[in-house]
Motif scaffolding. Structure first.
Motif, PDB file in Angstrom:
ATOM      1  N   PHE A 114       0.839  -1.216   0.000  1.00 33.14           N
ATOM      2  CA  PHE A 114       0.000   0.000   0.000  1.00 33.14           C
ATOM      3  C   PHE A 114       0.871   1.262   0.000  1.00 33.14           C
ATOM      4  CE2 PHE A 114      -2.121   3.421   2.324  1.00 33.14           C
ATOM      5  CZ  PHE A 114      -3.352   3.492   1.688  1.00 33.14           C
ATOM      6  N   CYS A 115       1.957   1.236   0.772  1.00 30.13           N
ATOM      7  CA  CYS A 115       2.826   2.417   0.892  1.00 30.13           C
ATOM      8  C   CYS A 115       3.879   2.483  -0.211  1.00 30.13           C
ATOM      9  CB  CYS A 115       3.536   2.424   2.248  1.00 30.13           C
ATOM     10  SG  CYS A 115       2.409   2.586   3.641  1.00 30.13           S
ATOM     11  N   GLY A 116       4.043   1.398  -0.961  1.00 30.46           N
ATOM     12  CA  GLY A 116       5.068   1.363  -1.992  1.00 30.46           C
ATOM     13  C   GLY A 116       6.463   1.217  -1.417  1.00 30.46           C
ATOM     14  N   THR A 117       6.589   0.536  -0.281  1.00 34.18           N
ATOM     15  CA  THR A 117       7.902   0.325   0.336  1.00 34.18           C
ATOM     16  C   THR A 117       8.249  -1.166   0.331  1.00 34.18           C
ATOM     17  OG1 THR A 117       6.882   0.197   2.533  1.00 34.18           O
ATOM     18  CG2 THR A 117       7.742   2.342   1.840  1.00 34.18           C
ATOM     19  N   ARG A 118       9.540  -1.468   0.502  1.00 34.13           N
ATOM     20  CA  ARG A 118       9.962  -2.877   0.540  1.00 34.13           C
ATOM     21  C   ARG A 118       9.492  -3.553   1.823  1.00 34.13           C
ATOM     22  NH1 ARG A 118      13.657  -5.191  -2.422  1.00 34.13           N
ATOM     23  NH2 ARG A 118      14.719  -6.228  -0.685  1.00 34.13           N
ATOM     24  N   HIS A 119       9.448  -2.780   2.914  1.00 34.04           N
ATOM     25  CA  HIS A 119       9.117  -3.387   4.208  1.00 34.04           C
ATOM     26  C   HIS A 119       8.082  -2.563   4.963  1.00 34.04           C
ATOM     27  CE1 HIS A 119      12.707  -5.934   3.919  1.00 34.04           C
ATOM     28  NE2 HIS A 119      13.312  -4.860   3.439  1.00 34.04           N
ATOM     29  N   ALA A 120       7.246  -3.265   5.722  1.00 37.09           N
ATOM     30  CA  ALA A 120       6.462  -2.634   6.787  1.00 37.09           C
ATOM     31  C   ALA A 120       6.600  -3.554   7.993  1.00 37.09           C
ATOM     32  CB  ALA A 120       4.999  -2.482   6.383  1.00 37.09           C
ATOM     33  N   ILE A 121       6.846  -2.959   9.147  1.00 40.77           N
ATOM     34  CA  ILE A 121       7.055  -3.736  10.367  1.00 40.77           C
ATOM     35  C   ILE A 121       5.986  -3.316  11.373  1.00 40.77           C
ATOM     36  CG2 ILE A 121       8.685  -4.257  12.239  1.00 40.77           C
ATOM     37  CD1 ILE A 121      10.481  -2.804   9.554  1.00 40.77           C
ATOM     38  N   GLY A 122       5.133  -4.237  11.751  1.00 45.61           N
ATOM     39  CA  GLY A 122       4.056  -3.928  12.686  1.00 45.61           C
ATOM     40  C   GLY A 122       4.601  -3.758  14.096  1.00 45.61           C
ATOM     41  N   VAL A 123       4.183  -2.696  14.753  1.00 46.08           N
ATOM     42  CA  VAL A 123       4.645  -2.421  16.122  1.00 46.08           C
ATOM     43  C   VAL A 123       3.450  -2.040  17.001  1.00 46.08           C
ATOM     44  CG1 VAL A 123       6.954  -1.762  15.341  1.00 46.08           C
ATOM     45  CG2 VAL A 123       5.188  -0.006  15.582  1.00 46.08           C
ATOM     46  N   GLY A 124       3.736  -1.807  18.279  1.00 42.73           N
ATOM     47  CA  GLY A 124       2.668  -1.660  19.259  1.00 42.73           C
ATOM     48  C   GLY A 124       1.853  -0.376  19.178  1.00 42.73           C
ATOM     49  N   SER A 125       2.418   0.681  18.585  1.00 45.24           N
ATOM     50  CA  SER A 125       1.712   1.960  18.462  1.00 45.24           C
ATOM     51  C   SER A 125       2.507   2.855  17.525  1.00 45.24           C
ATOM     52  CB  SER A 125       1.582   2.648  19.833  1.00 45.24           C
ATOM     53  OG  SER A 125       2.858   3.046  20.307  1.00 45.24           O
ATOM     54  N   GLY A 126       1.923   3.997  17.184  1.00 46.64           N
ATOM     55  CA  GLY A 126       2.664   4.974  16.401  1.00 46.64           C
ATOM     56  C   GLY A 126       3.835   5.529  17.203  1.00 46.64           C
ATOM     57  N   THR A 127       3.610   5.716  18.484  1.00 45.21           N
ATOM     58  CA  THR A 127       4.675   6.217  19.351  1.00 45.21           C
ATOM     59  C   THR A 127       5.835   5.221  19.399  1.00 45.21           C
ATOM     60  OG1 THR A 127       2.902   7.183  20.680  1.00 45.21           O
ATOM     61  CG2 THR A 127       5.110   7.251  21.609  1.00 45.21           C
ATOM     62  N   ALA A 128       5.501   3.922  19.473  1.00 43.84           N
ATOM     63  CA  ALA A 128       6.541   2.879  19.463  1.00 43.84           C
ATOM     64  C   ALA A 128       7.319   2.908  18.149  1.00 43.84           C
ATOM     65  CB  ALA A 128       5.904   1.506  19.691  1.00 43.84           C
ATOM     66  N   ALA A 129       6.615   3.156  17.043  1.00 47.40           N
ATOM     67  CA  ALA A 129       7.287   3.229  15.739  1.00 47.40           C
ATOM     68  C   ALA A 129       8.335   4.343  15.755  1.00 47.40           C
ATOM     69  CB  ALA A 129       6.257   3.477  14.632  1.00 47.40           C
ATOM     70  N   LEU A 130       7.947   5.504  16.257  1.00 50.58           N
ATOM     71  CA  LEU A 130       8.873   6.643  16.326  1.00 50.58           C
ATOM     72  C   LEU A 130      10.052   6.317  17.246  1.00 50.58           C
ATOM     73  CD1 LEU A 130       6.044   9.308  16.698  1.00 50.58           C
ATOM     74  CD2 LEU A 130       7.615   9.176  14.758  1.00 50.58           C
ATOM     75  N   HIS A 131       9.752   5.705  18.375  1.00 46.76           N
ATOM     76  CA  HIS A 131      10.789   5.349  19.343  1.00 46.76           C
ATOM     77  C   HIS A 131      11.809   4.396  18.726  1.00 46.76           C
ATOM     78  CE1 HIS A 131      11.777   3.436  23.512  1.00 46.76           C
ATOM     79  NE2 HIS A 131      12.647   4.357  23.203  1.00 46.76           N
TER      80      HIS A 131
END
Ligand SMILES: *Cc1c(COP(=O)(O)O)cnc(C)c1O
Length: 379
Positions: A53-70
């Motif tokens: 959907f984003c046109g990227t090679r990877h997406a990694i599921g994490v616990g929250s948006g804040t966790a993604a930034l961290h």
């Protein structure tokens, strides 16, 4: 006695569930039946679909948006003594992980037309920062090419806070179109329930085209693991639950259509509210295609209009009334009122009108009628 019309909420999560109910109930039942609660098949499936959907090679599921930034800032080595360039007009989660890592947010002024980080303002601080992290606020892309060029010249990695911008698009000078989270070292997404793609609780994702960076983030989200009993680095407990991935997988299938509906609703608001009072909608810069997480207007009569709409049963909101540099939590940074005038004016004047894919034309007409009624009185 007249019957008062039904409330129109700012977002309607029940209406969203009603549309997806059969698919979501079945998907959740299957996860529960198989007890694959952690790192189950549905997580890997959702990650592959969201990367596409984003046109990227990877997406990694994490616990929250804040966790993604961290995780992303940690993986980039942000630490004590570093500064990270962020806007002050955003949700506090943009800045908190910077502070957790011992670094300092460096607040950059916004472009008042879009609400996003101003490229010229970034230029004056780029030499002082370890990472540049603009926010595609309200679902409107920032000046990605301009910011990326500045960052590349300074040798500073670019991270996108795309928590409000799933599917937003930016057309580059070459004519190529990229999606939010697809034109930087990493994109950070939130699937908080009210976001354009919302889970049934907390969830988020990191997108990236870099295989090594993706492997690092995967390890960091799950206790630094390489195998079940081997921990290469000290990591975090920042995984996405399989149940959330199952819900998100169902809802992702209609996200493009849902974003199109939001765009149609936004265009209708802009058309119908043109010339009403002093209202000014955010503008969509050329070559950028927003996904209207919020539909934001500016007015000098913001607080009175908000009170009028609430009294009429319409759930308007403010995103956000107090910029980060004026939050008590960031008082110690010493940035004062008056230091970021565009940001402060935006916070004083912005109002968000109801927008969600299930909002009906009749509901939208009622919102417009109430806004018109308000301005008929004040002017
Ligand atoms: C929602 C949001 C976040 C944080 O996401 P959570 O999933 O709530 O942790 C970060 N940045 C912005 C701009 C957001 O809107």
């Amino acid at each position: 006695m007249s019957v008062s019309p039904a409330r129109i909420p700012l977002v309607d999560l029940k209406a969203s569930y009603a549309r997806h109910r059969a698919g979501i109930d079945a998907a959740m039942a299957e996860v529960i039946e198989n007890t694959r609660f952690i790192q189950g098949r549905e997580l890997a499936e959702f990650e592959a679909s969201f990367a596409a959907f984003c046109g990227t090679r990877h997406a990694i599921g994490v616990g929250s948006g804040t966790a993604a930034l961290h995780l992303v800032l940690h993986a980039l080595g942000v630490g004590p003594g570093d500064a990270v360039a962020v806007p002050s007009h955003t949700f506090i989660a943009t800045a908190e992980p910077i502070t957790w890592l011992g670094a300092t947010p460096r607040f950059v002024e916004i472009d008042p037309e879009t609400g996003g980080m101003d490229t010229a303002a970034l230029k004056s601080v780029i030499g002082d920062v370890k990472v540049v992290m603009p926010v595609h606020i309200h679902g409107q892309p920032v000046d990605l090419a301009g910011i990326a060029a500045l960052a590349a010249d300074a040798g500073v990695p670019l991270v996108e806070d795309a928590a409000q911008a799933h599917g937003a698009e930016y057309t580059l000078g070459t004519g190529e179109t990229v999606r939010a989270g697809g034109y930087s070292v990493a994109g950070c997404f939130s699937f908080y329930p009210g976001k354009n793609l919302g889970a049934f609780g907390d969830a988020g994702a990191v997108t990236t085209d870099d295989d090594d960076f993706a492997a690092q983030v995967r390890m960091l989200r799950d206790h630094g693991r390489t195998t079940k009993y081997e921990h290469e680095i000290i990591g975090f407990a920042h995984r996405m639950d399989t149940l959330q991935a199952a819900v998100l997988g169902v809802k992702l299938s209609t996200l493009d259509a849902d974003n199109d509906r939001r765009r149609d609703l936004a265009a209708a608001y802009t058309r119908q509210l043109a010339g009403v009072g002093d209202l000014a909608p955010l503008s969509e810069a050329p070559g950028r295609r927003g996904v209207f997480h919020h539909y934001v207007v500016r007015t000098a009569h913001r607080d009175e209009l908000l009170a009028h709409l609430h009294a009429a049963g319409i759930g308007a909101g403010i995103h956000y009334p107090l910029p980060l540099h004026l939050q008590p939590a960031y008082a110690s940074l010493g940035v004062r009122r008056g230091d970021l005038p565009e940001t402060e004016a935006f916070a004083a004047q912005c109002l968000s009108l109801p927008i969600y894919p299930e909002l009906t034309t009749a509901q939208q007409e009622r919102v417009v009628a109430e806004v018109e009624a308000f301005f008929a009185r004040v002017s």
